[in-house]
Design a protein around this motif. Structure first.
Motif, PDB file in Angstrom:
ATOM      1  N   ILE A  15     -11.901   5.332  37.403  1.00 44.75           N
ATOM      2  CA  ILE A  15     -10.755   4.355  37.627  1.00 44.75           C
ATOM      3  C   ILE A  15      -9.832   4.163  36.329  1.00 44.75           C
ATOM      4  CG2 ILE A  15     -10.529   1.707  37.527  1.00 44.75           C
ATOM      5  CD1 ILE A  15     -13.096   1.704  39.470  1.00 44.75           C
ATOM      6  N   ARG A  16     -10.422   4.335  35.251  1.00 42.02           N
ATOM      7  CA  ARG A  16      -9.586   4.311  34.030  1.00 42.02           C
ATOM      8  C   ARG A  16      -8.603   5.449  33.950  1.00 42.02           C
ATOM      9  NH1 ARG A  16     -10.885   1.204  29.466  1.00 42.02           N
ATOM     10  NH2 ARG A  16     -10.549   2.846  28.096  1.00 42.02           N
ATOM     11  N   LEU A  17      -8.955   6.689  34.523  1.00 40.68           N
ATOM     12  CA  LEU A  17      -8.077   7.653  34.607  1.00 40.68           C
ATOM     13  C   LEU A  17      -6.595   7.238  35.256  1.00 40.68           C
ATOM     14  CD1 LEU A  17     -10.435  10.737  35.311  1.00 40.68           C
ATOM     15  CD2 LEU A  17      -9.456  10.026  32.889  1.00 40.68           C
ATOM     16  N   ASP A  18      -6.750   6.138  36.124  1.00 40.58           N
ATOM     17  CA  ASP A  18      -5.531   6.076  36.912  1.00 40.58           C
ATOM     18  C   ASP A  18      -4.570   5.034  35.927  1.00 40.58           C
ATOM     19  OD1 ASP A  18      -6.609   6.829  39.348  1.00 40.58           O
ATOM     20  OD2 ASP A  18      -7.653   4.846  39.870  1.00 40.58           O
ATOM     21  N   PHE A  19      -5.198   4.775  34.837  1.00 36.65           N
ATOM     22  CA  PHE A  19      -4.267   3.754  34.110  1.00 36.65           C
ATOM     23  C   PHE A  19      -3.748   4.757  32.761  1.00 36.65           C
ATOM     24  CE2 PHE A  19      -6.424   1.215  36.558  1.00 36.65           C
ATOM     25  CZ  PHE A  19      -5.853   0.191  36.836  1.00 36.65           C
ATOM     26  N   PRO A  20      -2.561   5.172  32.651  1.00 35.97           N
ATOM     27  CA  PRO A  20      -2.146   6.006  31.605  1.00 35.97           C
ATOM     28  C   PRO A  20      -2.132   5.392  30.459  1.00 35.97           C
ATOM     29  CG  PRO A  20      -0.571   6.085  33.525  1.00 35.97           C
ATOM     30  CD  PRO A  20      -1.635   5.076  33.716  1.00 35.97           C
ATOM     31  N   ILE A  21      -1.809   3.999  30.257  1.00 42.02           N
ATOM     32  CA  ILE A  21      -1.899   3.411  28.985  1.00 42.02           C
ATOM     33  C   ILE A  21      -3.106   3.415  28.220  1.00 42.02           C
ATOM     34  CG2 ILE A  21      -2.369   0.961  29.729  1.00 42.02           C
ATOM     35  CD1 ILE A  21       0.239   0.008  28.017  1.00 42.02           C
ATOM     36  N   PRO A  30      -8.303   3.892  19.403  1.00 43.42           N
ATOM     37  CA  PRO A  30      -8.075   3.961  21.019  1.00 43.42           C
ATOM     38  C   PRO A  30      -8.018   2.231  21.181  1.00 43.42           C
ATOM     39  CG  PRO A  30      -9.918   5.046  20.273  1.00 43.42           C
ATOM     40  CD  PRO A  30      -9.620   4.537  18.958  1.00 43.42           C
ATOM     41  N   LEU A  31      -6.881   2.288  22.265  1.00 40.93           N
ATOM     42  CA  LEU A  31      -6.434   0.779  22.709  1.00 40.93           C
ATOM     43  C   LEU A  31      -7.625   0.426  23.260  1.00 40.93           C
ATOM     44  CD1 LEU A  31      -4.336  -1.370  23.476  1.00 40.93           C
ATOM     45  CD2 LEU A  31      -3.573  -0.147  25.582  1.00 40.93           C
ATOM     46  N   VAL A  32      -7.779  -0.899  23.261  1.00 42.05           N
ATOM     47  CA  VAL A  32      -9.117  -1.818  23.813  1.00 42.05           C
ATOM     48  C   VAL A  32      -8.116  -2.892  24.242  1.00 42.05           C
ATOM     49  CG1 VAL A  32     -11.108  -3.139  23.671  1.00 42.05           C
ATOM     50  CG2 VAL A  32     -10.944  -0.902  22.509  1.00 42.05           C
ATOM     51  N   THR A  39      -1.187 -10.287  31.420  1.00 41.10           N
ATOM     52  CA  THR A  39      -0.895  -9.306  32.375  1.00 41.10           C
ATOM     53  C   THR A  39      -1.645  -8.215  32.273  1.00 41.10           C
ATOM     54  OG1 THR A  39       1.104  -8.332  33.215  1.00 41.10           O
ATOM     55  CG2 THR A  39       0.841  -7.820  30.777  1.00 41.10           C
ATOM     56  N   SER A  40      -1.808  -7.688  33.644  1.00 32.76           N
ATOM     57  CA  SER A  40      -2.585  -6.480  33.646  1.00 32.76           C
ATOM     58  C   SER A  40      -2.130  -5.178  33.616  1.00 32.76           C
ATOM     59  CB  SER A  40      -3.280  -6.608  35.319  1.00 32.76           C
ATOM     60  OG  SER A  40      -2.371  -6.348  36.223  1.00 32.76           O
ATOM     61  N   GLN A  41      -2.718  -4.132  33.365  1.00 35.88           N
ATOM     62  CA  GLN A  41      -1.977  -2.967  33.258  1.00 35.88           C
ATOM     63  C   GLN A  41      -1.821  -2.110  34.818  1.00 35.88           C
ATOM     64  OE1 GLN A  41      -0.519  -1.778  30.725  1.00 35.88           O
ATOM     65  NE2 GLN A  41      -1.538  -3.263  29.270  1.00 35.88           N
ATOM     66  N   THR A  42      -0.786  -1.225  34.840  1.00 31.72           N
ATOM     67  CA  THR A  42      -0.547  -0.611  36.053  1.00 31.72           C
ATOM     68  C   THR A  42      -1.218   0.687  36.270  1.00 31.72           C
ATOM     69  OG1 THR A  42       1.687  -1.738  35.510  1.00 31.72           O
ATOM     70  CG2 THR A  42       1.681  -0.295  37.265  1.00 31.72           C
ATOM     71  N   PRO A  43      -1.450   1.036  37.368  1.00 34.10           N
ATOM     72  CA  PRO A  43      -2.135   2.332  37.755  1.00 34.10           C
ATOM     73  C   PRO A  43      -1.021   3.246  38.059  1.00 34.10           C
ATOM     74  CG  PRO A  43      -2.518   0.757  39.528  1.00 34.10           C
ATOM     75  CD  PRO A  43      -1.846   0.118  38.564  1.00 34.10           C
ATOM     76  N   GLN A  44      -1.410   4.676  37.901  1.00 38.70           N
ATOM     77  CA  GLN A  44      -0.488   5.494  38.207  1.00 38.70           C
ATOM     78  C   GLN A  44       0.066   5.452  39.483  1.00 38.70           C
ATOM     79  OE1 GLN A  44       0.832   7.953  35.649  1.00 38.70           O
ATOM     80  NE2 GLN A  44       2.373   8.124  37.225  1.00 38.70           N
ATOM     81  N   GLN A  45      -0.755   4.894  40.546  1.00 40.14           N
ATOM     82  CA  GLN A  45      -0.514   4.855  41.958  1.00 40.14           C
ATOM     83  C   GLN A  45       0.642   4.201  42.144  1.00 40.14           C
ATOM     84  OE1 GLN A  45      -3.355   5.141  40.747  1.00 40.14           O
ATOM     85  NE2 GLN A  45      -5.090   5.818  41.920  1.00 40.14           N
ATOM     86  N   VAL A  46       0.702   2.859  41.471  1.00 39.22           N
ATOM     87  CA  VAL A  46       1.866   2.132  41.491  1.00 39.22           C
ATOM     88  C   VAL A  46       3.127   2.659  40.782  1.00 39.22           C
ATOM     89  CG1 VAL A  46       2.647  -0.236  41.006  1.00 39.22           C
ATOM     90  CG2 VAL A  46       0.129   0.048  42.036  1.00 39.22           C
ATOM     91  N   SER A 389     -11.020  -6.938  32.313  1.00 35.34           N
ATOM     92  CA  SER A 389     -10.574  -6.327  33.914  1.00 35.34           C
ATOM     93  C   SER A 389     -11.577  -5.260  34.466  1.00 35.34           C
ATOM     94  CB  SER A 389      -9.253  -5.759  33.933  1.00 35.34           C
ATOM     95  OG  SER A 389      -8.846  -5.683  35.296  1.00 35.34           O
ATOM     96  N   PHE A 390     -11.357  -4.997  35.511  1.00 31.85           N
ATOM     97  CA  PHE A 390     -12.274  -3.990  36.172  1.00 31.85           C
ATOM     98  C   PHE A 390     -12.137  -2.733  35.110  1.00 31.85           C
ATOM     99  CE2 PHE A 390      -8.529  -3.787  38.535  1.00 31.85           C
ATOM    100  CZ  PHE A 390      -8.259  -2.613  38.741  1.00 31.85           C
ATOM    101  N   TYR A 391     -11.170  -2.338  34.676  1.00 34.79           N
ATOM    102  CA  TYR A 391     -11.118  -1.278  34.340  1.00 34.79           C
ATOM    103  C   TYR A 391     -11.642  -1.088  32.724  1.00 34.79           C
ATOM    104  CZ  TYR A 391      -6.365  -3.334  33.135  1.00 34.79           C
ATOM    105  OH  TYR A 391      -5.451  -4.269  32.964  1.00 34.79           O
ATOM    106  N   ASN A 392     -11.973  -2.345  32.067  1.00 27.26           N
ATOM    107  CA  ASN A 392     -12.619  -2.168  30.756  1.00 27.26           C
ATOM    108  C   ASN A 392     -14.149  -1.888  30.735  1.00 27.26           C
ATOM    109  OD1 ASN A 392     -10.605  -5.440  30.278  1.00 27.26           O
ATOM    110  ND2 ASN A 392     -10.542  -3.491  29.007  1.00 27.26           N
ATOM    111  N   THR A 393     -14.947  -1.746  29.601  1.00 27.74           N
ATOM    112  CA  THR A 393     -15.952  -0.859  29.644  1.00 27.74           C
ATOM    113  C   THR A 393     -16.930  -1.955  28.650  1.00 27.74           C
ATOM    114  OG1 THR A 393     -15.421   0.475  27.737  1.00 27.74           O
ATOM    115  CG2 THR A 393     -15.092   1.123  29.872  1.00 27.74           C
TER     116      THR A 393
END
Length: 412
Positions: A15-21, A30-32, A39-46, A389-393
């Protein structure tokens, strides 16, 4: 590292690979990113949908007979239907595209100016964002209506006994958020909606903070108005939606005048278009609306039950680790809350903590979070807010905890 393993059927690394930022570094680290409530981050699909619009079919909608205009119109209206289906709304024309939650609230507040008289009462909660306070204060100043406030408890929950006592035949409108942006509290909106309707009043629910975590069924809730911003749910900024029951949207006057919202115009008289165009004056954020629909698709593909369950794991783990740091006080300890932690460390200013952890690549929010009455209630200048968010670890939670410990050591 103390991090625990994800026990749910979500492949977070994929899932994290979808978010370039999320690949970038901040100050060499590394950005955490833990400012998801802002605001949420934007996936490549959007992002791809946005690029595709401007690259291949950028045109105005609802007006042109040429192919590009028709294609843009079809995709824009398809996005409206996606949003309708996501929130289980009866009719797509009950979804009004706006520039975001604040615009949606102001649209309703402007319309209700003709519904209120001097001495009428409107109710807001003590947990509101400024955007769900200020428009109603302005409305009361304009109409002579009286603003009443549902008090909050030390746990960051609404005092529901007090709310029921505030309701009366004089109550005309109630405004409450689904989830507090400052504390993460999930409010009992089912009970609030039912009680509001029993006294014959209308209710608007601010769903901006709920939408990333909860898939609200608006017909089941029987809410009169519900508002959301796309940028909270992996979509672009500058676009959102107002849901309103058809009977209310037909009753309220247009918010703005101009093109698109008219049926006929002469210098003697103008008649207004049918819903939803009555409230969508001018050229809309076409690309934003289409991308909003793409973001809804993306979130639903992951699944809101999966999202909520995983984020709850992050919340529990981060809360446990944070409370092991001496001097930490968490504000907002409701049993029902989303993945938000607002906290302070005794003797330290939240701004100083936020500044230091930023140097370590950790993006947090500090201040009053546009919810100053909450801070006044706790008698504090603000808080440090970590929102997940769901892309955090879990590894990112460890980095966050380590950064807070370092900030504490440096500042004491």
């Amino acid at each position: 590292m103390k991090a625990v393993a994800n026990k749910l059927p979500l492949d977070i690394e994929t899932i994290r690979l979808d978010f370039p930022i999320l690949k970038r570094k901040v100050n060499g680290y590394p950005l955490v990113y833990l400012d998801n409530a802002a605001t949420s981050q934007t996936p490549q699909q959007v992002i791809d949908v946005i690029v595709d619009y401007y690259s291949n079919y950028n045109a105005n909608i609802h007006r042109g007979v040429h192919s590009l205009s028709q294609e843009a119109t079809d995709k824009y209206e398809s996005a409206r239907k996606k949003i309708q289906q996501h929130f289980n709304v009866a009719n797509s024309h009950e979804i009004i595209f706006t520039s975001g939650t604040t615009h949606s609230i102001n649209l309703v507040a402007n319309g209700f100016a003709q519904e209120l008289e001097k001495g009428d009462e409107v109710i807001v909660s003590a947990l509101e964002h400024h955007s769900n306070i200020v428009p109603w204060q302005m409305l009361c100043e304009k109409t002579g209506a009286i603003l009443k406030v549902i008090p909050m408890t030390q746990e960051g929950e609404l005092d529901m006994e007090a709310f029921h006592k505030l309701l009366s035949a004089k109550t005309k409108m109630v405004f409450v958020n689904h989830v507090s942006n400052a504390l993460g509290t999930v409010n009992p909106i089912e009970e609030i909606i039912e009680a509001t309707h029993k006294v014959g009043a209308a209710i608007l629910v601010d769903g901006a903070q709920a939408a990333p975590h909860i898939k609200a069924d608006l017909q089941a809730l029987d809410v009169d108005f519900y508002v959301v911003s796309a940028h909270k749910i992996c979509g672009p900024t500058g676009v959102g939606m107002l849901y309103g029951k058809e009977k209310w949207l037909n009753k309220l006057p247009p918010y703005q005048g101009g093109g698109e919202m008219i049926a006929t115009v002469s210098f003697e008289k103008t008649t207004y278009a049918e819903l939803p165009h009555k409230f969508e004056a001018g050229t809309p954020n076409i690309c934003g609306g289409i991308a909003f629909g793409a973001a809804i698709d993306y979130m639903n593909a992951i699944g809101f039950k999966n999202i909520a369950a995983y984020e709850h794991q992050l919340l529990e783990y981060a809360t446990k680790e944070l409370l092991e740091i001496e001097g930490v006080k968490i504000y907002g300890t409701s049993k029902e809350k989303t993945a938000v932690i607002s906290f302070n460390i005794e003797g330290l200013h939240p701004y100083d903590i936020g500044t230091i952890v930023d140097k370590l690549g950790i993006a947090l929010r500090t201040g009053h979070h546009c919810a100053q009455p909450i801070m006044d209630f706790y008698k504090i200048p603000g808080t440090v807010r970590a929102s997940f968010s769901f892309y955090n670890t879990f590894e990112e939670v460890d980095l966050f905890i380590g950064a807070i410990k370092k900030a504490k050591m440096m500042l004491q």
